[in-house]
Design a protein around this motif. Structure first.
Motif, PDB file in Angstrom:
ATOM      1  N   ASP A  18      35.748  60.584 -94.165  1.00 18.18           N
ATOM      2  CA  ASP A  18      35.642  59.531 -95.168  1.00 18.18           C
ATOM      3  C   ASP A  18      36.579  58.376 -94.822  1.00 18.18           C
ATOM      4  O   ASP A  18      37.608  58.563 -94.163  1.00 18.18           O
ATOM      5  CB  ASP A  18      36.018  60.070 -96.548  1.00 18.18           C
TER       6      ASP A  18
ATOM      7  N   THR B 145      32.539  62.637-104.862  1.00  9.82           N
ATOM      8  CA  THR B 145      32.322  61.306-104.309  1.00  9.82           C
ATOM      9  C   THR B 145      32.124  60.290-105.430  1.00  9.82           C
ATOM     10  O   THR B 145      31.353  60.507-106.360  1.00  9.82           O
ATOM     11  CB  THR B 145      31.081  61.314-103.394  1.00  9.82           C
TER      12      THR B 145
ATOM     13  N   ARG C 232      29.285  54.935 -98.664  1.00 11.32           N
ATOM     14  CA  ARG C 232      29.754  54.387 -97.385  1.00 11.32           C
ATOM     15  C   ARG C 232      29.606  52.870 -97.361  1.00 11.32           C
ATOM     16  O   ARG C 232      28.972  52.269 -98.216  1.00 11.32           O
ATOM     17  CB  ARG C 232      28.978  54.991 -96.208  1.00 11.32           C
TER      18      ARG C 232
ATOM     19  N   ILE D  90      38.387  61.617-101.924  1.00 15.58           N
ATOM     20  CA  ILE D  90      37.909  61.893-100.573  1.00 15.58           C
ATOM     21  C   ILE D  90      37.254  63.267-100.575  1.00 15.58           C
ATOM     22  O   ILE D  90      37.852  64.255-101.001  1.00 15.58           O
ATOM     23  CB  ILE D  90      39.070  61.857 -99.556  1.00 15.58           C
TER      24      ILE D  90
END
Length: 721
Positions: A165, A299, A676, A160
């Motif tokens: 997130d 990420t 995402r 995270i």
């Protein structure tokens, strides 16, 4: 066998004679195993399983020696979990022999051992095992198998980086039966997005969803709308936690813990803590000292168990990885990505897999930049919606010129035979999906969005590797001709929406238009995913010297030919009705009305010099090497020096070209938008709370009526003058 005497009597009917003959039978063929359980490569084997061996010959019982205690390997039948550095004790040994004679000889043996969960074991014979003639058995490993779990297991926890997130962790069902998640809950830190408060421990109930034996599933922090939640019923690799109307969601950052509990008793099923977290499991003994590695705030990274999901309730079971493998086996054994395409090198080797996906078999290679795109397409006869092989291959060839290999997956659209076909863009994923006249990009629109379709049809194991492209009808609520598409900037999701444009395959010109428009639009939207804007590294559009399919001036018209009427696209866009330089689309050099082989698509190489709109020298044309004059004000005089807004952005400024091929970023999963699943919102970097990042999507403009008229005329085989 030893000497066996027998008597032979010979007689002619009157006289007879007898003789005693002794024969020794020697079998020099090595005995082999004809049956073994557990079978080689078996998985999810019960820790209570009995091991069984059947031999091809009669073996001496005296030669069967096994380990009576854990330790140094000895004897003729050995069982090990560490490549025979040590061996397990073999218990409850039973032999059965020919006609029940198991005192001296045997054919079959059975035994038990103290197996651990989720552990790989190997069973081997040595030459100490001999047959009745003292011939050694064939020394070999006869079975390698992996035990299962008695319950669900946490196998991966994602990194995270941003405060909002949507984290996930992975579960594996190593048992031999299906398990309902509704019987479990998870205990974890939480964050309330309404006030950014952090809770040290919150219990979330898992949904009523079944995970099959030997399957993986990611438990994802909830987001989206109720329709999106409902869509998860069609995807068995993801489950959501957190009430849809609640602002409280699971949370961790660098340090934390995840604990799986039985819902009825609240006892610990599995537990992991990482970083400097010191939380203890609710059930004593479910974790040893120490913690798993810190989850770096990178990420797309994670901590995970090894490929065998080894579980000793200790930190040594876990390692940090730059590559997540969601909803699949943790089979990535390297951290290298030498070609920077987002695929680890070890997953691009023959026989390798990524989260169980055979990327090498699908065309991925080390030192070759690969882009994978799954294509779902709505059930329609509209030529603007159906993905055409000619259009896809035009995109493939445009990237191939730059040494980048694009792999489309449209499923069985062009390949109805079984299996996959790389040549026919069938990697087993793309599919025809339900038609909707209107498809929004995001949630809460009362109808399925791009991400509803993705959730229902996308293999979650592909999430770090594949872009997802939906061939939809329209972005307009009434389904009318509208925007050609929408895409995430620096992401992995894109939509092509050219329904009701009137595109067809009725004649050669119509086919050319359809293929070229579809190819150029796909490459344009994919460019946004790769980080490109309409001006390359800026949003400034219609720059004449920016020769790129990202530029609206060239997206549908294709790129001009420098030195050969190079201003024709500029004239066609700006001065269509001016007799001094009017150029219709059909008259363009290498126009979209021509064969796809002649239509030119590319991102800019940055070879154009800047155009100062305060000092435009028409004789310099588009300012490329070899350029010819361009009549920027369309007055039939090519010798002027002008001050003019050439790209209609209401400003007179300097227009710059840029090398887009050097800008594109293939590793979308390491980026905010690419990581995402359709959450369109601003987030803050927890490493620097003053830094705000906005997930961006770019919506294209609706086509001009003149373009739609040209398409119609071509379909009706009329002149386009």
């Amino acid at each position: 066998m030893s000497q066996a005497p027998f008597t032979v009597t010979v007689s002619d009917g009157t006289q007879s004679a007898q003789a005693t003959v002794s024969v020794t039978i020697t079998d020099t063929s090595a005995a082999t195993v004809v049956n073994v359980s557990p079978e080689d490569a078996a998985s999810a084997v019960s820790v209570n399983a009995r091991v069984m061996l059947s031999m091809s010959d009669v073996m001496k019982s005296s030669s069967l020696v096994v380990n009576s205690a854990n330790g140094v390997c000895e004897g003729s039948v050995q069982l090990s979990a560490d490549n025979f550095e040590t061996c397990l004790a073999i218990d409850s040994l039973e032999m059965t022999g020919p006609q029940g004679n198991d005192n001296e000889y045997f054919n079959n043996i059975e035994f038990t051992a103290a197996f651990n969960q989720a552990t790989e074991y190997a069973l081997r014979l040595t030459e100490d095992l001999v047959n009745f003639a003292d011939t050694p058995a064939l020394a070999q490993v006869v079975s390698t198998f992996t035990t299962g779990s008695n319950d669900l297991k946490i196998t991966e926890v994602v990194a995270i980086r941003f405060s909002n997130d949507t984290p996930w962790f992975e579960l594996y069902n190593g048992t031999d039966s299906s398990v309902n998640l509704a019987d479990y809950s998870v205990r974890v830190k939480s964050r309330d997005s309404s006030d950014n408060s952090i809770s040290a421990a919150t219990i979330f109930n898992l949904p009523d969803q079944v995970i099959a034996p030997e399957e993986y599933l990611i438990v994802h922090s909830g987001f989206g709308d109720q329709l999106f939640y409902d869509t998860t019923e069609q995807n068995k690799s993801i489950a959501f936690i957190g009430d849809i109307d609640s602002t409280v969601r699971p949370y961790w950052f660098l340090n934390g813990f995840v604990e799986l509990l039985t819902r009825d008793s609240g006892s610990t099923v599995d537990f992991v803590r990482f970083g400097n977290d010191t939380t203890e499991p609710l059930t004593a003994g479910q974790w040893q000292t120490g913690s798993a590695p810190v989850i770096s705030n990178v990420t797309g990274s994670s901590i995970k168990r090894d490929i065998d999901n080894t579980d000793t309730n200790s930190s040594s079971d876990w390692h940090y990885s730059q590559f997540t493998t969601p909803a699949g086996v943790n089979d990535v054994s390297c951290e290298d990505d030498s070609d920077e395409d987002g695929i680890p090198d070890c997953s691009e080797l023959p026989g390798s897999t990524f989260s169980g996906l055979p990327l090498h078999a699908w065309g991925a290679r080390v030192n070759q930049k690969d882009i994978f795109i799954e294509v779902d397409y709505m059930d329609s006869s509209d030529a603007g919606i159906i993905p055409h092989q000619t259009a896809l291959e035009k995109v493939v060839s445009s990237f191939a010129e730059q040494g980048i290999v694009v792999h489309f997956d449209v499923g069985d659209l062009y390949h109805q035979a079984g299996g996959i076909s790389v040549q026919d863009h069938d990697l087993g994923g793309g599919d025809q999906v339900i038609f909707r006249q209107y498809t929004p990009y995001n949630f809460n629109q009362g109808v399925e969005s791009l991400f509803h379709y993705k959730m229902a049809n996308f293999d979650m194991r592909r999430k770090p590797i594949f872009h997802y492209m939906l061939m939809a009808n329209s972005r307009n609520i009434d389904g009318s001709a509208g925007s050609s598409g929408v895409a995430e900037l620096s992401g992995n999701d894109l939509m092509i929406s050219m329904g009701n444009w009137g595109l067809s395959l009725d004649n050669e010109i119509s086919r050319n238009l359809t293929f070229n428009y579809q190819a150029s639009t796909i490459m344009h939207e994919l460019g946004h995913n790769l980080g490109l804007e309409h001006g390359g590294d800026e949003s400034t559009n219609y720059k004449p010297n920016h020769l790129s399919i990202m530029n609206y001036l060239y997206q549908l018209r294709g790129l001009p030919t420098i030195g050969d009427n190079e201003g024709d696209r500029y004239y066609s866009s700006r001065y269509r009705e001016n007799a001094n330089c009017a150029v219709q689309t059909a008259d363009l050099t290498n126009s979209p009305f021509d064969s796809p082989e002649n239509f030119v698509m590319s991102y800019s190489h940055g070879l154009g010099s800047s155009i100062d709109e305060n000092n435009i020298i028409e004789a310099n044309g588009l300012r490329y090497p070899g350029s010819a004059a361009v009549d920027f004000n369309c007055n039939a005089d090519l010798t002027e020096t002008l001050s003019q807004d050439t790209n209609d952005d209401t400003a007179v400024t300097v227009l710059n070209d840029v090398d887009e091929w050097s800008l594109i970023e293939l590793r979308f999963y390491t980026l905010f938008s690419g990581n995402r699943f359709g959450v369109h919102q601003q987030d803050s970097d927890q490493k620097d709370v003053s830094k705000h990042i906005q997930q961006r999507m770019i919506e294209e403009q609706a086509p001009p009526l003149k373009l739609l008229s040209e398409i119609k005329a071509a379909r009706e085989k009329q002149g386009i003058k």
